[in-house]
Scaffold this motif. Structure first.
Motif, short mmCIF file in Angstrom:
data_model
loop_
_atom_site.label_atom_id
_atom_site.label_comp_id
_atom_site.label_asym_id
_atom_site.label_seq_id
_atom_site.Cartn_x
_atom_site.Cartn_y
_atom_site.Cartn_z
N LEU A 33 10.18 -108.95 27.90
CA LEU A 33 8.74 -108.72 27.74
C LEU A 33 8.50 -107.24 27.51
O LEU A 33 8.83 -106.41 28.35
CB LEU A 33 7.99 -109.20 28.99
N LEU A 44 7.70 -110.05 22.78
CA LEU A 44 9.05 -110.24 23.31
C LEU A 44 10.06 -109.62 22.36
O LEU A 44 9.97 -109.82 21.14
CB LEU A 44 9.38 -111.73 23.47
N ALA A 47 14.26 -111.83 21.33
CA ALA A 47 13.87 -113.21 21.63
C ALA A 47 14.88 -114.21 21.05
O ALA A 47 15.43 -114.00 19.97
CB ALA A 47 12.49 -113.51 21.08
#
Length: 99
Positions: A33, A44, A47
């Protein structure tokens, strides 16, 4: 009372940490995050999406695909949980056969 709306979740403690995000439609993504806003839009980094089972689109498989840096719209976010400190447990509400 201030005119600024606060989110239900306090995501500040998850910034720069690994999170798992479940989205509407059954998609599931993990990543670091990097940022968020009051509408629960999430940024993000690194990811990775867990691919869904072709036979049952509501289940995810162990297969993944890298996404890189993404933005998750707040309207699609259903669940945000930390990657560290979570374990999957057996469902305590399932009745054994013969009960």
């Amino acid at each position: 009372m201030s005119g600024r709306k606060e989110t239900v979740l306090d995501l500040a403690k998850f910034v720069d940490k690994g999170v798992q995000v479940k989205l509407t439609g059954g998609r599931q993504v993990t990543g670091t995050l990097k940022g968020y806003d009051q509408l629960l839009n999430l940024v993000l980094d690194e990811a990775v999406e867990f691919l869904r089972d072709p036979d049952d689109p509501l289940k995810t498989t162990d297969q993944t695909r890298p996404l890189g840096l993404i933005v998750c719209r707040g309207t699609a976010v259903m669940l945000v949980s930390p990657v560290d400190g979570t374990d999957e447990i057996a469902n305590p509400f399932i009745q054994p056969d013969g009960a």
